[in-house]
Design a protein around this motif. Structure first.
Motif, PDB file in Angstrom:
ATOM      1  N   GLU A  29       5.978  -6.494   3.257  1.00 44.53           N
ATOM      2  CA  GLU A  29       5.479  -5.855   4.470  1.00 44.53           C
ATOM      3  C   GLU A  29       6.390  -4.696   4.888  1.00 44.53           C
ATOM      4  O   GLU A  29       5.938  -3.747   5.523  1.00 44.53           O
ATOM      5  CB  GLU A  29       5.374  -6.880   5.604  1.00 44.53           C
ATOM      6  N   LEU A  48       9.913   4.775  -7.957  1.00 48.75           N
ATOM      7  CA  LEU A  48      10.482   4.378  -6.660  1.00 48.75           C
ATOM      8  C   LEU A  48      11.989   4.162  -6.781  1.00 48.75           C
ATOM      9  O   LEU A  48      12.478   3.788  -7.847  1.00 48.75           O
ATOM     10  CB  LEU A  48       9.831   3.065  -6.193  1.00 48.75           C
ATOM     11  N   GLY A  80       7.604  -2.647   2.926  1.00 48.95           N
ATOM     12  CA  GLY A  80       7.390  -1.522   2.020  1.00 48.95           C
ATOM     13  C   GLY A  80       8.100  -1.640   0.678  1.00 48.95           C
ATOM     14  O   GLY A  80       8.228  -0.660  -0.048  1.00 48.95           O
ATOM     15  N   SER A 120       0.822  -1.220   0.000  1.00 52.46           N
ATOM     16  CA  SER A 120       0.000   0.000   0.000  1.00 52.46           C
ATOM     17  C   SER A 120       0.855   1.269   0.000  1.00 52.46           C
ATOM     18  O   SER A 120       0.516   2.226  -0.674  1.00 52.46           O
ATOM     19  CB  SER A 120      -0.981  -0.021   1.178  1.00 52.46           C
ATOM     20  N   ARG A 121       1.935   1.290   0.764  1.00 56.47           N
ATOM     21  CA  ARG A 121       2.800   2.487   0.738  1.00 56.47           C
ATOM     22  C   ARG A 121       4.231   2.087   0.390  1.00 56.47           C
ATOM     23  O   ARG A 121       5.087   2.040   1.272  1.00 56.47           O
ATOM     24  CB  ARG A 121       2.746   3.222   2.084  1.00 56.47           C
ATOM     25  N   PRO A 122       4.492   1.826  -0.876  1.00 57.14           N
ATOM     26  CA  PRO A 122       5.831   1.347  -1.258  1.00 57.14           C
ATOM     27  C   PRO A 122       6.877   2.434  -1.095  1.00 57.14           C
ATOM     28  O   PRO A 122       6.637   3.588  -1.413  1.00 57.14           O
ATOM     29  CB  PRO A 122       5.667   0.987  -2.731  1.00 57.14           C
ATOM     30  N   LYS A 123       8.043   2.033  -0.572  1.00 62.98           N
ATOM     31  CA  LYS A 123       9.140   3.000  -0.460  1.00 62.98           C
ATOM     32  C   LYS A 123      10.290   2.681  -1.416  1.00 62.98           C
ATOM     33  O   LYS A 123      11.199   3.488  -1.578  1.00 62.98           O
ATOM     34  CB  LYS A 123       9.636   3.103   0.983  1.00 62.98           C
TER      35      LYS A 123
END
Lengths: 232, 232
Positions: free
Chosen positions: A47, A102, A49, A19-22
Protein backbone atom coordinates in the motif's frame (compact mmCIF):
# COMPACT_ATOMS: atom_id res chain seq x y z
CA UNK A 1 -2.26 -4.71 -7.42
CA UNK A 2 -1.01 -7.27 -9.89
CA UNK A 3 0.27 -10.61 -8.62
CA UNK A 4 2.53 -12.87 -10.64
CA UNK A 5 3.76 -16.34 -9.74
CA UNK A 6 6.33 -18.06 -11.88
CA UNK A 7 9.41 -20.26 -11.83
CA UNK A 8 12.92 -19.19 -12.72
CA UNK A 9 14.46 -22.59 -13.33
CA UNK A 10 13.48 -24.39 -10.12
CA UNK A 11 12.98 -21.21 -8.09
CA UNK A 12 9.34 -20.36 -7.27
CA UNK A 13 8.95 -16.58 -7.45
CA UNK A 14 6.17 -14.29 -6.21
CA UNK A 15 5.85 -10.69 -7.39
CA UNK A 16 3.17 -8.24 -6.25
CA UNK A 17 3.15 -4.86 -7.96
CA UNK A 18 0.92 -2.02 -6.71
CA UNK A 19 -0.67 0.41 -9.15
CA UNK A 20 1.97 3.14 -8.77
CA UNK A 21 5.13 1.44 -7.51
CA UNK A 22 7.93 3.68 -6.30
CA UNK A 23 10.43 0.97 -5.40
CA UNK A 24 11.05 -2.78 -5.55
CA UNK A 25 11.50 -4.64 -2.27
CA UNK A 26 13.22 -8.01 -2.34
CA UNK A 27 12.14 -9.86 0.81
CA UNK A 28 14.24 -12.83 1.98
CA UNK A 29 12.52 -15.32 4.26
CA UNK A 30 13.93 -17.18 7.23
CA UNK A 31 14.45 -20.85 8.06
CA UNK A 32 11.18 -22.79 7.69
CA UNK A 33 9.62 -19.71 6.08
CA UNK A 34 8.55 -19.18 2.51
CA UNK A 35 7.83 -16.37 0.08
CA UNK A 36 4.18 -15.91 1.10
CA UNK A 37 5.00 -15.91 4.79
CA UNK A 38 7.67 -13.23 4.66
CA UNK A 39 5.36 -10.94 2.68
CA UNK A 40 2.56 -11.51 5.21
CA UNK A 41 4.90 -10.11 7.87
CA UNK A 42 5.22 -6.82 6.00
CA UNK A 43 1.70 -5.35 6.14
CA UNK A 44 1.24 -1.97 4.50
CA UNK A 45 4.37 -2.21 2.36
CA UNK A 46 2.44 -2.79 -0.87
CA UNK A 47 0.00 0.00 0.00
CA UNK A 48 2.98 2.30 0.59
CA UNK A 49 4.00 1.79 -3.04
CA UNK A 50 6.52 -1.02 -2.76
CA UNK A 51 6.50 -3.78 -5.35
CA UNK A 52 7.12 -6.96 -3.35
CA UNK A 53 9.38 -9.70 -4.65
CA UNK A 54 10.05 -12.95 -2.81
CA UNK A 55 11.11 -16.49 -3.63
CA UNK A 56 11.32 -19.82 -1.87
CA UNK A 57 14.86 -20.70 -0.80
CA UNK A 58 16.23 -24.18 -1.52
CA UNK A 59 14.54 -26.80 0.71
CA UNK A 60 11.70 -24.34 1.45
CA UNK A 61 8.15 -23.94 0.16
CA UNK A 62 7.56 -26.66 -2.43
CA UNK A 63 11.30 -27.33 -2.64
CA UNK A 64 11.55 -29.93 0.10
CA UNK A 65 12.22 -30.13 3.82
CA UNK A 66 14.19 -27.34 5.52
CA UNK A 67 17.30 -28.21 7.53
CA UNK A 68 16.39 -29.06 11.11
CA UNK A 69 18.33 -28.51 14.29
CA UNK A 70 17.89 -32.23 14.92
CA UNK A 71 19.90 -33.16 11.82
CA UNK A 72 23.47 -34.32 12.35
CA UNK A 73 24.79 -31.96 9.65
CA UNK A 74 22.44 -29.06 10.57
CA UNK A 75 25.03 -26.29 10.59
CA UNK A 76 26.47 -27.11 7.19
CA UNK A 77 23.07 -27.84 5.67
CA UNK A 78 21.79 -24.48 6.94
CA UNK A 79 24.68 -22.52 5.45
CA UNK A 80 24.46 -24.41 2.17
CA UNK A 81 20.88 -23.10 1.94
CA UNK A 82 22.14 -19.62 2.82
CA UNK A 83 24.86 -19.64 0.17
CA UNK A 84 22.54 -20.90 -2.52
CA UNK A 85 19.77 -18.48 -1.47
CA UNK A 86 22.17 -15.56 -1.95
CA UNK A 87 23.05 -16.80 -5.44
CA UNK A 88 19.39 -17.26 -6.28
CA UNK A 89 18.57 -13.75 -5.01
CA UNK A 90 21.01 -12.45 -7.61
CA UNK A 91 19.44 -14.57 -10.34
CA UNK A 92 15.91 -13.48 -9.42
CA UNK A 93 16.87 -9.80 -9.29
CA UNK A 94 18.71 -10.04 -12.60
CA UNK A 95 15.57 -11.32 -14.26
CA UNK A 96 12.84 -9.35 -12.47
CA UNK A 97 14.34 -5.96 -11.60
CA UNK A 98 15.44 -4.46 -14.97
CA UNK A 99 11.99 -4.49 -16.67
CA UNK A 100 10.44 -2.81 -13.61
CA UNK A 101 13.07 -0.05 -13.56
CA UNK A 102 12.47 0.73 -9.88
CA UNK A 103 14.90 1.64 -7.08
CA UNK A 104 15.76 -1.46 -5.07
CA UNK A 105 15.33 -1.92 -1.32
CA UNK A 106 15.94 -5.09 0.68
CA UNK A 107 14.48 -6.86 3.67
CA UNK A 108 15.42 -10.13 5.28
CA UNK A 109 14.19 -12.01 8.34
CA UNK A 110 16.51 -14.18 10.47
CA UNK A 111 18.26 -16.46 7.94
CA UNK A 112 17.07 -13.99 5.30
CA UNK A 113 18.75 -11.15 7.20
CA UNK A 114 22.03 -13.02 7.08
CA UNK A 115 21.57 -13.58 3.34
CA UNK A 116 20.91 -9.84 3.05
CA UNK A 117 24.21 -9.16 4.80
CA UNK A 118 25.93 -11.60 2.49
CA UNK A 119 24.49 -9.83 -0.56
CA UNK A 120 25.51 -6.38 0.68
CA UNK A 121 29.01 -7.62 1.50
CA UNK A 122 29.22 -8.99 -2.05
CA UNK A 123 28.49 -5.54 -3.41
CA UNK A 124 24.74 -5.64 -4.15
CA UNK A 125 23.52 -2.04 -4.17
CA UNK A 126 20.18 -0.96 -2.69
CA UNK A 127 18.68 2.32 -1.53
CA UNK A 128 18.16 0.88 1.96
CA UNK A 129 17.94 -2.46 3.76
CA UNK A 130 16.13 -3.96 6.75
CA UNK A 131 17.67 -6.79 8.74
CA UNK A 132 14.88 -8.23 10.88
CA UNK A 133 15.91 -10.48 13.79
CA UNK A 134 19.23 -11.39 12.21
CA UNK A 135 22.87 -10.39 12.05
CA UNK A 136 25.84 -10.34 9.71
CA UNK A 137 27.61 -13.07 11.64
CA UNK A 138 27.06 -16.82 11.36
CA UNK A 139 25.71 -18.72 14.34
CA UNK A 140 28.24 -20.06 16.80
CA UNK A 141 28.95 -23.74 16.09
CA UNK A 142 28.21 -26.24 18.88
CA UNK A 143 31.27 -26.96 21.02
CA UNK A 144 33.65 -29.39 19.37
CA UNK A 145 31.92 -29.24 15.98
CA UNK A 146 34.33 -28.96 13.06
CA UNK A 147 33.04 -27.58 9.79
CA UNK A 148 33.93 -29.80 6.84
CA UNK A 149 32.26 -28.15 3.85
CA UNK A 150 34.86 -25.79 2.32
CA UNK A 151 32.23 -23.24 1.20
CA UNK A 152 30.71 -23.09 4.69
CA UNK A 153 34.14 -22.94 6.26
CA UNK A 154 34.96 -19.99 3.99
CA UNK A 155 31.81 -18.23 5.21
CA UNK A 156 32.92 -18.67 8.83
CA UNK A 157 36.45 -17.52 8.05
CA UNK A 158 35.23 -14.44 6.17
CA UNK A 159 31.68 -13.56 7.29
CA UNK A 160 29.87 -10.58 5.72
CA UNK A 161 31.02 -8.25 8.50
CA UNK A 162 34.65 -8.89 7.54
CA UNK A 163 33.98 -6.79 4.40
CA UNK A 164 32.30 -3.70 5.91
CA UNK A 165 33.51 -1.34 3.19
CA UNK A 166 31.77 -3.50 0.58
CA UNK A 167 28.38 -2.52 2.06
CA UNK A 168 28.87 0.82 0.28
CA UNK A 169 27.21 2.68 3.17
CA UNK A 170 23.85 1.21 2.20
CA UNK A 171 21.40 2.55 4.82
CA UNK A 172 20.77 -0.42 7.08
CA UNK A 173 18.38 -0.85 9.97
CA UNK A 174 18.47 -3.86 12.27
CA UNK A 175 15.19 -4.64 14.05
CA UNK A 176 15.58 -6.95 17.00
CA UNK A 177 13.99 -8.19 20.20
CA UNK A 178 15.90 -7.97 23.47
CA UNK A 179 14.86 -11.53 24.35
CA UNK A 180 15.81 -13.16 21.06
CA UNK A 181 17.28 -16.55 22.03
CA UNK A 182 17.87 -17.69 18.43
CA UNK A 183 19.91 -14.69 17.27
CA UNK A 184 21.17 -13.07 20.48
CA UNK A 185 21.24 -9.28 20.49
CA UNK A 186 24.99 -9.51 21.13
CA UNK A 187 25.46 -10.77 17.55
CA UNK A 188 23.70 -7.65 16.22
CA UNK A 189 25.88 -5.49 18.43
CA UNK A 190 29.00 -7.20 17.06
CA UNK A 191 27.67 -6.62 13.55
CA UNK A 192 27.11 -2.92 14.22
CA UNK A 193 30.56 -2.64 15.72
CA UNK A 194 32.12 -4.02 12.56
CA UNK A 195 30.11 -1.79 10.21
CA UNK A 196 30.12 1.43 12.28
CA UNK A 197 33.50 2.79 11.15
CA UNK A 198 32.42 2.45 7.52
CA UNK A 199 29.17 4.37 7.80
CA UNK A 200 28.39 8.09 7.87
CA UNK A 201 26.20 9.32 10.76
CA UNK A 202 22.56 8.24 10.77
CA UNK A 203 22.62 5.55 8.07
CA UNK A 204 23.20 2.56 10.31
CA UNK A 205 20.61 2.05 13.01
CA UNK A 206 19.06 -0.36 15.46
CA UNK A 207 15.44 -0.63 16.49
CA UNK A 208 15.33 -2.68 19.67
CA UNK A 209 12.09 -3.92 21.21
CA UNK A 210 12.32 -4.74 24.90
CA UNK A 211 10.96 -8.16 25.82
CA UNK A 212 10.40 -9.35 22.26
CA UNK A 213 11.79 -12.74 21.26
CA UNK A 214 12.75 -14.16 17.85
CA UNK A 215 9.78 -12.66 16.09
CA UNK A 216 9.07 -10.01 13.45
CA UNK A 217 6.39 -7.90 15.15
CA UNK A 218 3.91 -5.62 13.33
CA UNK A 219 5.60 -2.69 15.09
CA UNK A 220 9.00 -3.72 13.71
CA UNK A 221 7.47 -3.94 10.24
CA UNK A 222 6.00 -0.47 10.58
CA UNK A 223 9.23 1.06 11.85
CA UNK A 224 11.12 -0.68 9.05
CA UNK A 225 8.82 0.79 6.43
CA UNK A 226 9.38 4.27 7.85
CA UNK A 227 13.13 3.75 7.59
CA UNK A 228 12.91 2.62 3.96
CA UNK A 229 10.69 5.56 3.03
CA UNK A 230 13.32 8.02 4.22
CA UNK A 231 15.64 6.81 1.45
CA UNK A 232 13.13 6.67 -1.43
CA UNK B 1 -5.23 22.98 8.88
CA UNK B 2 -6.33 25.46 11.50
CA UNK B 3 -3.68 27.24 13.58
CA UNK B 4 -4.44 28.89 16.90
CA UNK B 5 -2.08 30.94 19.04
CA UNK B 6 -3.13 32.06 22.48
CA UNK B 7 -1.99 32.59 26.05
CA UNK B 8 -3.04 30.52 29.05
CA UNK B 9 -2.06 32.93 31.80
CA UNK B 10 1.52 33.69 30.84
CA UNK B 11 2.01 30.50 28.78
CA UNK B 12 2.18 31.05 24.98
CA UNK B 13 0.41 28.12 23.31
CA UNK B 14 0.41 26.95 19.70
CA UNK B 15 -2.19 24.51 18.37
CA UNK B 16 -2.38 23.18 14.82
CA UNK B 17 -5.35 20.99 13.98
CA UNK B 18 -5.55 19.11 10.66
CA UNK B 19 -8.87 18.66 8.90
CA UNK B 20 -9.54 15.14 10.23
CA UNK B 21 -7.47 14.77 13.41
CA UNK B 22 -7.15 11.28 14.86
CA UNK B 23 -5.04 12.16 17.90
CA UNK B 24 -3.58 15.07 19.83
CA UNK B 25 0.21 15.25 20.16
CA UNK B 26 1.67 17.35 22.96
CA UNK B 27 5.25 18.21 21.93
CA UNK B 28 7.67 19.37 24.63
CA UNK B 29 10.68 21.35 23.44
CA UNK B 30 14.24 21.25 24.71
CA UNK B 31 16.57 23.77 26.32
CA UNK B 32 16.86 26.87 24.15
CA UNK B 33 14.02 25.58 21.98
CA UNK B 34 10.50 26.88 21.64
CA UNK B 35 7.06 25.72 20.52
CA UNK B 36 7.58 26.50 16.83
CA UNK B 37 10.97 24.81 16.73
CA UNK B 38 9.88 21.51 18.22
CA UNK B 39 6.98 21.30 15.75
CA UNK B 40 9.36 22.02 12.85
CA UNK B 41 11.31 18.91 13.86
CA UNK B 42 8.24 16.71 13.39
CA UNK B 43 7.55 16.93 9.64
CA UNK B 44 4.61 14.90 8.38
CA UNK B 45 2.96 14.56 11.78
CA UNK B 46 0.17 17.02 10.98
CA UNK B 47 -0.36 15.40 7.58
CA UNK B 48 -0.63 12.02 9.32
CA UNK B 49 -3.63 13.32 11.25
CA UNK B 50 -2.06 14.51 14.47
CA UNK B 51 -3.24 17.74 16.03
CA UNK B 52 -0.05 19.40 17.27
CA UNK B 53 0.07 21.20 20.61
CA UNK B 54 3.14 22.97 21.95
CA UNK B 55 3.95 25.77 24.37
CA UNK B 56 6.96 27.82 25.38
CA UNK B 57 8.51 26.67 28.64
CA UNK B 58 9.42 29.26 31.30
CA UNK B 59 12.42 31.34 30.20
CA UNK B 60 11.90 30.22 26.58
CA UNK B 61 10.34 31.83 23.50
CA UNK B 62 9.12 35.27 24.54
CA UNK B 63 9.44 34.34 28.23
CA UNK B 64 13.03 35.42 28.75
CA UNK B 65 16.51 33.97 28.59
CA UNK B 66 16.98 30.18 28.99
CA UNK B 67 19.36 28.88 31.66
CA UNK B 68 22.91 28.68 30.33
CA UNK B 69 25.68 26.23 31.17
CA UNK B 70 27.78 29.29 31.97
CA UNK B 71 25.49 30.34 34.81
CA UNK B 72 26.66 29.60 38.35
CA UNK B 73 23.29 28.08 39.29
CA UNK B 74 22.77 26.31 35.94
CA UNK B 75 21.77 22.92 37.27
CA UNK B 76 19.12 24.23 39.64
CA UNK B 77 17.86 26.82 37.17
CA UNK B 78 17.51 24.11 34.53
CA UNK B 79 15.50 21.80 36.77
CA UNK B 80 13.30 24.65 38.00
CA UNK B 81 12.34 25.16 34.33
CA UNK B 82 11.75 21.40 34.02
CA UNK B 83 9.52 21.23 37.10
CA UNK B 84 7.47 24.24 36.06
CA UNK B 85 7.26 23.00 32.44
CA UNK B 86 5.73 19.74 33.67
CA UNK B 87 3.14 21.66 35.71
CA UNK B 88 2.36 23.89 32.74
CA UNK B 89 1.98 20.86 30.46
CA UNK B 90 -0.76 19.69 32.80
CA UNK B 91 -2.44 23.08 32.75
CA UNK B 92 -2.27 23.34 28.95
CA UNK B 93 -3.65 19.83 28.47
CA UNK B 94 -6.43 20.45 30.97
CA UNK B 95 -7.59 23.43 28.96
CA UNK B 96 -6.95 22.29 25.38
CA UNK B 97 -7.51 18.53 25.33
CA UNK B 98 -11.12 18.04 26.54
CA UNK B 99 -12.85 20.13 23.81
CA UNK B 100 -10.88 18.26 21.13
CA UNK B 101 -11.84 14.86 22.51
CA UNK B 102 -8.89 13.12 20.85
CA UNK B 103 -6.60 10.34 22.08
CA UNK B 104 -3.41 11.82 23.51
CA UNK B 105 0.15 11.03 22.44
CA UNK B 106 3.34 12.69 23.69
CA UNK B 107 6.69 13.70 22.31
CA UNK B 108 9.59 15.45 23.97
CA UNK B 109 13.08 16.41 22.86
CA UNK B 110 16.06 16.48 25.25
CA UNK B 111 14.82 18.56 28.24
CA UNK B 112 11.33 17.96 26.85
CA UNK B 113 11.96 14.20 26.91
CA UNK B 114 12.83 14.42 30.59
CA UNK B 115 9.65 16.43 31.22
CA UNK B 116 7.77 13.70 29.34
CA UNK B 117 9.26 11.11 31.70
CA UNK B 118 8.30 13.25 34.66
CA UNK B 119 4.70 13.49 33.41
CA UNK B 120 4.44 9.74 32.80
CA UNK B 121 5.90 9.01 36.23
CA UNK B 122 3.28 11.34 37.72
CA UNK B 123 0.55 9.26 36.12
CA UNK B 124 -0.31 11.19 32.93
CA UNK B 125 -1.90 8.72 30.55
CA UNK B 126 -1.21 8.69 26.80
CA UNK B 127 -1.63 6.16 23.99
CA UNK B 128 2.10 6.32 23.25
CA UNK B 129 5.13 8.54 23.85
CA UNK B 130 8.35 9.48 22.07
CA UNK B 131 11.45 10.47 24.04
CA UNK B 132 13.82 12.07 21.55
CA UNK B 133 17.48 12.46 22.64
CA UNK B 134 16.61 12.38 26.32
CA UNK B 135 16.25 10.08 29.29
CA UNK B 136 14.30 9.61 32.48
CA UNK B 137 17.29 10.47 34.63
CA UNK B 138 18.58 13.92 35.55
CA UNK B 139 22.00 14.98 34.33
CA UNK B 140 24.94 14.15 36.55
CA UNK B 141 25.90 17.17 38.67
CA UNK B 142 29.43 18.54 38.27
CA UNK B 143 31.84 17.08 40.82
CA UNK B 144 31.52 18.71 44.21
CA UNK B 145 28.28 20.54 43.34
CA UNK B 146 25.67 20.31 46.10
CA UNK B 147 22.05 20.90 45.16
CA UNK B 148 20.36 23.45 47.45
CA UNK B 149 16.87 23.86 46.01
CA UNK B 150 14.64 21.36 47.86
CA UNK B 151 12.39 20.77 44.84
CA UNK B 152 15.40 20.01 42.60
CA UNK B 153 16.95 17.86 45.31
CA UNK B 154 13.70 15.89 45.51
CA UNK B 155 13.89 15.32 41.74
CA UNK B 156 17.40 13.92 42.10
CA UNK B 157 16.41 11.75 45.03
CA UNK B 158 13.33 10.37 43.24
CA UNK B 159 13.79 10.73 39.47
CA UNK B 160 11.01 9.58 37.11
CA UNK B 161 12.61 6.16 36.70
CA UNK B 162 12.22 5.51 40.42
CA UNK B 163 8.46 5.19 39.77
CA UNK B 164 8.44 2.76 36.80
CA UNK B 165 5.03 1.27 37.65
CA UNK B 166 3.50 4.75 37.44
CA UNK B 167 4.22 4.81 33.70
CA UNK B 168 1.22 2.48 33.35
CA UNK B 169 2.98 0.59 30.53
CA UNK B 170 2.51 3.57 28.22
CA UNK B 171 4.17 2.54 24.93
CA UNK B 172 7.43 4.46 24.92
CA UNK B 173 10.10 4.78 22.26
CA UNK B 174 13.46 6.42 22.90
CA UNK B 175 15.20 7.81 19.83
CA UNK B 176 18.87 8.50 20.33
CA UNK B 177 22.20 9.06 18.61
CA UNK B 178 25.17 6.89 19.53
CA UNK B 179 27.41 9.98 19.67
CA UNK B 180 25.18 12.12 21.86
CA UNK B 181 27.54 13.97 24.19
CA UNK B 182 24.82 15.97 25.95
CA UNK B 183 22.63 13.04 26.98
CA UNK B 184 24.91 9.99 26.82
CA UNK B 185 23.33 6.80 25.52
CA UNK B 186 24.22 5.18 28.84
CA UNK B 187 21.53 7.33 30.52
CA UNK B 188 18.93 5.95 28.12
CA UNK B 189 20.14 2.42 28.82
CA UNK B 190 19.81 3.04 32.57
CA UNK B 191 16.32 4.39 31.95
CA UNK B 192 15.32 1.30 29.95
CA UNK B 193 16.76 -0.93 32.64
CA UNK B 194 14.58 0.71 35.26
CA UNK B 195 11.41 0.55 33.16
CA UNK B 196 11.93 -2.89 31.55
CA UNK B 197 10.52 -5.04 34.38
CA UNK B 198 7.31 -2.98 34.34
CA UNK B 199 6.57 -3.31 30.64
CA UNK B 200 5.02 -6.11 28.58
CA UNK B 201 6.99 -7.26 25.50
CA UNK B 202 7.24 -4.85 22.60
CA UNK B 203 5.94 -1.65 24.24
CA UNK B 204 9.26 -0.21 25.33
CA UNK B 205 11.76 0.33 22.55
CA UNK B 206 14.91 2.11 21.46
CA UNK B 207 15.74 3.50 18.04
CA UNK B 208 19.46 4.09 17.97
CA UNK B 209 21.20 5.93 15.13
CA UNK B 210 24.89 5.20 14.80
CA UNK B 211 27.10 8.29 14.58
CA UNK B 212 24.33 10.79 15.32
CA UNK B 213 24.94 13.39 18.02
CA UNK B 214 22.51 15.40 20.18
CA UNK B 215 20.11 16.03 17.35
CA UNK B 216 16.56 15.07 16.34
CA UNK B 217 17.06 13.83 12.77
CA UNK B 218 14.31 13.62 10.11
CA UNK B 219 14.76 9.85 10.19
CA UNK B 220 14.14 9.78 13.96
CA UNK B 221 11.01 11.85 13.44
CA UNK B 222 9.76 9.46 10.77
CA UNK B 223 10.46 6.36 12.87
CA UNK B 224 8.77 8.02 15.84
CA UNK B 225 5.64 8.72 13.82
CA UNK B 226 5.51 5.07 12.74
CA UNK B 227 5.71 4.02 16.40
CA UNK B 228 2.87 6.37 17.43
CA UNK B 229 0.68 5.19 14.57
CA UNK B 230 0.87 1.59 15.79
CA UNK B 231 -1.00 2.64 18.95
CA UNK B 232 -3.69 4.83 17.37
Amino acid sequence: MKEERFFLGEIPVLLRVPSRPKALLLALHGLQGNKEHILSLLPGYLEAGLALLAFDAPRHGSRGRPPSGKDEDYLEAFYRVVLRMAEEAGEVLERVAPPLGLPLVLAGGSMGAFVLHLLLSQGLRAKAALAFIGSGLPMKPPAGRRIQDPAVLALYEAPPTSRPAAYGQTPLLHLHGSRDLIVPLARVEETLEALRPHYPPGRLALYLEEGTGHEITPLMARVGLAFLEEFL
